[in-house]
Enzyme design. Structure first.
Site, PDB file in Angstrom:
ATOM      1  N   ARG A  89      48.539 -17.231  37.169  1.00 15.85           N
ATOM      2  CA  ARG A  89      48.913 -16.925  38.542  1.00 15.85           C
ATOM      3  C   ARG A  89      50.346 -16.401  38.623  1.00 15.85           C
ATOM      4  O   ARG A  89      51.264 -17.012  38.103  1.00 15.85           O
ATOM      5  CB  ARG A  89      48.791 -18.195  39.370  1.00 15.85           C
ATOM      6  CG  ARG A  89      49.324 -18.045  40.757  1.00 15.85           C
ATOM      7  CD  ARG A  89      49.225 -19.369  41.470  1.00 15.85           C
ATOM      8  NE  ARG A  89      49.951 -19.269  42.710  1.00 15.85           N
ATOM      9  CZ  ARG A  89      49.561 -19.846  43.830  1.00 15.85           C
ATOM     10  NH1 ARG A  89      48.462 -20.546  43.855  1.00 15.85           N
ATOM     11  NH2 ARG A  89      50.270 -19.733  44.905  1.00 15.85           N
ATOM     12  N   ARG A  98      49.630 -12.415  44.816  1.00 17.35           N
ATOM     13  CA  ARG A  98      49.274 -13.382  43.781  1.00 17.35           C
ATOM     14  C   ARG A  98      47.983 -12.969  43.068  1.00 17.35           C
ATOM     15  O   ARG A  98      47.128 -12.316  43.662  1.00 17.35           O
ATOM     16  CB  ARG A  98      49.149 -14.789  44.354  1.00 17.35           C
ATOM     17  CG  ARG A  98      48.061 -15.050  45.366  1.00 17.35           C
ATOM     18  CD  ARG A  98      48.418 -14.752  46.809  1.00 17.35           C
ATOM     19  NE  ARG A  98      49.737 -15.142  47.245  1.00 17.35           N
ATOM     20  CZ  ARG A  98      50.058 -16.378  47.645  1.00 17.35           C
ATOM     21  NH1 ARG A  98      49.171 -17.329  47.623  1.00 17.35           N
ATOM     22  NH2 ARG A  98      51.259 -16.624  48.072  1.00 17.35           N
ATOM     23  N   ASP A 101      44.686 -17.386  44.084  1.00 12.51           N
ATOM     24  CA  ASP A 101      45.061 -18.484  44.954  1.00 12.51           C
ATOM     25  C   ASP A 101      43.789 -19.277  45.232  1.00 12.51           C
ATOM     26  O   ASP A 101      42.780 -18.700  45.651  1.00 12.51           O
ATOM     27  CB  ASP A 101      45.585 -17.860  46.262  1.00 12.51           C
ATOM     28  CG  ASP A 101      46.454 -18.799  47.051  1.00 12.51           C
ATOM     29  OD1 ASP A 101      46.861 -19.835  46.519  1.00 12.51           O
ATOM     30  OD2 ASP A 101      46.725 -18.470  48.219  1.00 12.51           O
ATOM     31  N   ASP A 103      42.607 -22.521  47.427  1.00 11.52           N
ATOM     32  CA  ASP A 103      43.025 -23.494  48.435  1.00 11.52           C
ATOM     33  C   ASP A 103      41.916 -24.501  48.682  1.00 11.52           C
ATOM     34  O   ASP A 103      40.773 -24.098  48.968  1.00 11.52           O
ATOM     35  CB  ASP A 103      43.330 -22.792  49.773  1.00 11.52           C
ATOM     36  CG  ASP A 103      44.632 -22.014  49.742  1.00 11.52           C
ATOM     37  OD1 ASP A 103      45.542 -22.423  48.993  1.00 11.52           O
ATOM     38  OD2 ASP A 103      44.730 -21.009  50.463  1.00 11.52           O
TER      39      ASP A 103
HETATM   40  N1  ROI Z   1      46.259 -12.701  53.483  1.00 10.00           N
HETATM   41  C1  ROI Z   1      44.973 -12.430  53.195  1.00 10.00           C
HETATM   42  N2  ROI Z   1      44.354 -11.449  53.834  1.00 10.00           N
HETATM   43  N3  ROI Z   1      44.292 -13.145  52.249  1.00 10.00           N
HETATM   44  C2  ROI Z   1      44.885 -14.150  51.564  1.00 10.00           C
HETATM   45  O1  ROI Z   1      44.224 -14.779  50.704  1.00 10.00           O
HETATM   46  C3  ROI Z   1      46.220 -14.459  51.860  1.00 10.00           C
HETATM   47  N4  ROI Z   1      46.865 -15.466  51.230  1.00 10.00           N
HETATM   48  C4  ROI Z   1      48.101 -15.777  51.524  1.00 10.00           C
HETATM   49  C5  ROI Z   1      48.908 -15.024  52.531  1.00 10.00           C
HETATM   50  C6  ROI Z   1      50.103 -14.402  51.842  1.00 10.00           C
HETATM   51  C7  ROI Z   1      49.345 -15.992  53.632  1.00 10.00           C
HETATM   52  N5  ROI Z   1      48.165 -13.956  53.162  1.00 10.00           N
HETATM   53  C8  ROI Z   1      46.893 -13.698  52.837  1.00 10.00           C
HETATM   54  O2  ROI Z   1      48.671 -16.802  50.910  1.00 10.00           O
END
Ligand code: ROI
Length: 165
Positions: A89, A98, A101, A103
Site C-alpha cells: 500500500r 493509494r 484501501d 475499510d
Molecule cells: N474517493 C473514492 N471515490 N473512493 C475511495 O475509495 C476513496 N477513498 C478515500 C478518499 C481519499 C476519502 N476518497 C475516495 O480514502
C-alpha cells in the site's frame, strides 16, 4: 488471534486508484476469500468513482465484500491491514491516492468507538462509492434506520459508474 464461538457477518469496503486498480481489487477479493476463520459470502460489482476529498488524484475503483467470520473485529482489522501491506500500500498523504484501501465498514451491527476502530465506519453513510456496492449485496441492511440506496439517493453529486464485467 481472538476467536469467537459464533460467526459474525462483516462488510468490507475496497478501494484503489493506483497501479492497475481493477487488478488490485480482484487480487484483494481473492485474498479476502482466504482469510483465516472466514468465508467471503458475497461481493459487489466493481465501480468507478470520482475521488471524494482531494480532487487532484485519479478516479477510484471501489467494491464491497461480505465476510462471514469468527475473527473478532480487531483481529479482522489486523488481517485487513496485513493485506494492505502485502499489496505494498502506498499512501503518502491523508485522503491521497493509494494502491489498496480496505475499510471494515460494519461488523454484526456492532456500534463501537475506539482509537483504532469505529463501527459502523463513520463515513460510510456519506459515501456513494460505499453505499451503492453495499446495496447490491445487502439491500435491506439499515444504517441509522435508512437503507443504503435511500442514503445514496442524496449523494448523486458524487460520480459513480458500475462497471460491467
Ligand atoms: N474517493 C473514492 N471515490 N473512493 C475511495 O475509495 C476513496 N477513498 C478515500 C478518499 C481519499 C476519502 N476518497 C475516495 O480514502
Amino acid at each position: 488471534m481472538t476467536e469467537r464461538q459464533r460467526s459474525a457477518l462483516a462488510y468490507v469496503g475496497l478501494g484503489s486508484n493506483l497501479e492497475a486498480p481493477r487488478d488490485q481489487l480482484e487480487r484483494a477479493l481473492s485474498a479476502l476469500a482466504l482469510l483465516p476463520l472466514s468465508e467471503c459470502v458475497a461481493r459487489s460489482s466493481l465501480y468507478a468513482s470520482a475521488p471524494v476529498g482531494p480532487r487532484d488524484q485519479p478516479d477510484f475503483i471501489n467494491a464491497v465484500a461480505a465476510i462471514r467470520t469468527r475473527l473478532s473485529p480487531l483481529a479482522l482489522l489486523d488481517q485487513l491491514q496485513a493485506l494492505e501491506q502485502h499489496h505494498r500500500r502506498v499512501r503518502n498523504r491523508h485522503w491521497g491516492p493509494r494502491t489498496l484501501d480496505l475499510d471494515l465498514l460494519w461488523y454484526d451491527g456492532l456500534a463501537r468507538r475506539s482509537p483504532r476502530l469505529t463501527l459502523p465506519h463513520p463515513e460510510m453513510s456519506r459515501r456513494r462509492f460505499v453505499l451503492e456496492p453495499l446495496a447490491e449485496i445487502a439491500p435491506t441492511l439499515t444504517l441509522g434506520g435508512e437503507l443504503p440506496l435511500t442514503l445514496a439517493g442524496s449523494l448523486k453529486d458524487q460520480a459513480l459508474t458500475r462497471l460491467v464485467e
